[in-house]
Design an enzyme around this catalytic site. Structure first.
Site, PDB file in Angstrom:
ATOM      1  CG  ASP A   1      70.081 -10.236  12.076  1.00  0.00           C
ATOM      2  OD1 ASP A   1      70.929 -10.700  11.589  1.00  0.00           O
ATOM      3  OD2 ASP A   1      69.124  -9.768  12.618  1.00  0.00           O
TER       4      ASP A   1
ATOM      5  CG  HIS B   1      66.145 -17.878  16.975  1.00  0.00           C
ATOM      6  ND1 HIS B   1      65.296 -16.997  17.890  1.00  0.00           N
ATOM      7  CD2 HIS B   1      66.137 -16.813  15.916  1.00  0.00           C
ATOM      8  CE1 HIS B   1      64.713 -15.720  18.138  1.00  0.00           C
ATOM      9  NE2 HIS B   1      65.220 -16.050  16.694  1.00  0.00           N
TER      10      HIS B   1
ATOM     11  CD  GLU C   1      66.616 -11.102  17.146  1.00  0.00           C
ATOM     12  OE1 GLU C   1      65.085 -11.842  16.615  1.00  0.00           O
ATOM     13  OE2 GLU C   1      67.375 -10.796  16.427  1.00  0.00           O
TER      14      GLU C   1
ATOM     15  CD  GLU D   1      71.490 -10.854  15.145  1.00  0.00           C
ATOM     16  OE1 GLU D   1      72.060 -11.135  14.404  1.00  0.00           O
ATOM     17  OE2 GLU D   1      70.082 -10.731  15.196  1.00  0.00           O
TER      18      GLU D   1
ATOM     19  CG  ASP E   1      68.543  -7.330  14.840  1.00  0.00           C
ATOM     20  OD1 ASP E   1      68.976  -6.023  14.753  1.00  0.00           O
ATOM     21  OD2 ASP E   1      68.161  -8.721  14.425  1.00  0.00           O
TER      22      ASP E   1
ATOM     23  NE  ARG F   1      62.208 -11.101  19.805  1.00  0.00           N
ATOM     24  CZ  ARG F   1      63.027 -11.247  19.450  1.00  0.00           C
ATOM     25  NH1 ARG F   1      62.434 -11.379  17.563  1.00  0.00           N
ATOM     26  NH2 ARG F   1      63.364 -11.886  19.156  1.00  0.00           N
TER      27      ARG F   1
ATOM     28  CD  GLN G   1      60.346  -9.210  14.166  1.00  0.00           C
ATOM     29  OE1 GLN G   1      60.215  -9.299  15.758  1.00  0.00           O
ATOM     30  NE2 GLN G   1      60.713 -10.174  13.241  1.00  0.00           N
TER      31      GLN G   1
ATOM     32  CE  LYS H   1      64.526  -8.262  14.162  1.00  0.00           C
ATOM     33  NZ  LYS H   1      64.926  -9.593  15.130  1.00  0.00           N
TER      34      LYS H   1
ATOM     35  CB  THR I   1      71.883  -2.802  14.841  1.00  0.00           C
ATOM     36  OG1 THR I   1      70.069  -2.864  14.333  1.00  0.00           O
ATOM     37  CG2 THR I   1      72.297  -4.177  15.258  1.00  0.00           C
TER      38      THR I   1
ATOM     39  CD  GLU J   1      65.075 -18.341  20.937  1.00  0.00           C
ATOM     40  OE1 GLU J   1      65.085 -19.418  20.817  1.00  0.00           O
ATOM     41  OE2 GLU J   1      65.559 -17.151  20.348  1.00  0.00           O
TER      42      GLU J   1
END
Length: 403
Positions: free
Chosen positions: A119, A126, A192, A194, A226, A230, A233, A246, A250, A351
């Site tokens: 990844d 971002h 996420e 992607e 993904d 948070r 992480q 993570k 996925t 975000e």
């Protein structure tokens, strides 16, 4: 659009200019087949190839795409041309109609066996947003960010098919104000949005793959979610990067769109300053003009533009092999979160809610910062096709369930 004996709507995202590939099954016949969605149906490609005695038929009997992926660009081209011929020549109609299954009756599966998963972190918007959220006193990118595509190796064994429930992960968390870490379910579960790239042809260990050789190795494109915890992480990522925050899931979309279907979506990548090292330089249009849409519980919350990615897929492939690391059939590498310059183009809840400090509103008055149990996220995308048409990338979906 090619003339076909099928009854296809003019605006179908799965027309003859698309023809993506996936694995499916139907009720009462659990064996997995290779299929191609066309309009509102799926052509059973495994059966169609056998019916027409196609030379490539043995590549389509494994229930996954890997044998076809490994066969290389010449075979990929032959299969695509054959499918287009079958669906445009009336002499094939009676033979192939029995092998068309309504999309509503199929169950899709992970289309390929994943070998390795990498990844990346390739959206400048971002990266800048994440920096401002976590380090409000700085507006700078990491010092290496514009010199190389930053990435990490993920866990191939937890790449799952679209629709697979996502179990809320447990782990250690330590909010900034807490004196000590605690253990429990993630309170800041995120997405996420992607774009993924599926490798077909392997490479030899000790040799790099140049940006010019991208299409000799990469079969096609899919959508990736993904999922990211948070809080887990944030506590674990120093100094070696993402791990348990993570690796729990996925999700990947069911249909792999071949590169050949995306010729009209090619665009120049954004200007790069400083000029990258020679192995990262590209010629021609290496970016893709894909428009993603993120829906939470059916409500559109963001529309990230993939064309704004700073590092392109050929550059990512070149970087991940420049040290001599080999490619394997079934390797998957993903773009990293796709985010544009506008608020409504952000590709993660981190975000959209600005780290939880600015919850976003849904119709009906609900608000969200991060995912709650029972939330369903659907990411879809389209790309320009010939004559003003749109190529459908399908969708990747997942629902959060309690840990």
């Amino acid at each position: 659009m090619n003339v076909t004996w099928l009854d296809l709507a003019d605006d179908t995202p799965f027309g003859l200019d698309n023809l993506p590939y996936g694995a499916f099954s139907v009720a009462g016949a659990p064996a997995r087949r290779i299929g191609v969605p066309v309009g509102d149906r799926v052509l059973d490609l495994t059966a169609a190839a056998a019916e027409t005695a196609a030379a490539f038929a043995p590549l389509l009997t494994a229930g996954v795409l890997n044998p076809l992926l490994a066969a290389g660009p010449g075979t990929w081209r032959d299969v695509r041309e054959s499918v287009r011929e079958w669906l445009t020549e009336p002499r094939y109609a009676d033979r192939l109609r029995p092998h068309l299954v309504p999309l509503t009756e199929v169950t899709t599966h992970l289309a390929f066996e994943v070998a390795d998963y990498v990844d990346f972190y390739s959206s400048e918007h971002h990266a800048l947003n994440a920096g401002k959220i976590f380090r409000p006193d700085t507006t700078e990118l990491p010092p290496n960010w514009k010199h190389l595509p930053i990435g990490y190796h993920g866990r191939a064994g937890t790449v799952v098919a679209s629709g697979t429930p996502v179990v809320r992960p447990h782990g250690q968390r330590k909010p900034r104000a807490a004196e000590a870490p605690s253990f429990g379910p993630s309170q800041r579960l995120d997405i996420e949005a992607e774009v993924g790239f599926v490798v077909g042809v392997p490479s030899a260990a000790g040799t790099g793959v140049s940006t010019a050789d991208f299409a000799d190795h990469v079969f096609g494109v899919c959508l990736v979610n993904d999922w990211s915890a948070r809080d887990i992480q944030a506590w674990e990522y120093q100094p070696l990067g993402p791990f348990l925050g993570k690796s729990f899931a996925t999700s990947v979309s069911p249909w792999i769109v071949p590169l050949a279907a995306l010729e009209h979506a090619r665009v120049d990548g954004p200007p790069q300053d400083p000029e990258p090292f020679e192995y990262l330089r590209t010629a021609g249009k290496q970016g893709l003009d894909l428009t993603l849409e993120i829906r939470l519980n059916g409500h559109l919350v963001s529309s990230p533009p993939f064309a704004s990615q700073y590092w392109t897929a050929p550059q990512q492939l070149a970087h991940m092999t420049v040290n001599g690391a080999s490619l394997r059939t079934g390797d998957l590498f993903a773009s990293g979160t796709v985010t544009g310059p506008e608020r409504e183009q952000r590709g993660s809840f981190l975000e959209l809610s600005w780290g939880g400090r600015e919850p976003f509103e849904l119709p009906g008055g609900e608000t969200r910062s991060f995912l709650e149990d029972g939330d369903e996220v659907v990411i879809s995308a389209t790309a320009p096709g010939p004559g003003g048409t749109r190529i459908g990338m399908g969708e990747v979906r997942g629902t959060v369930v309690p840990g």
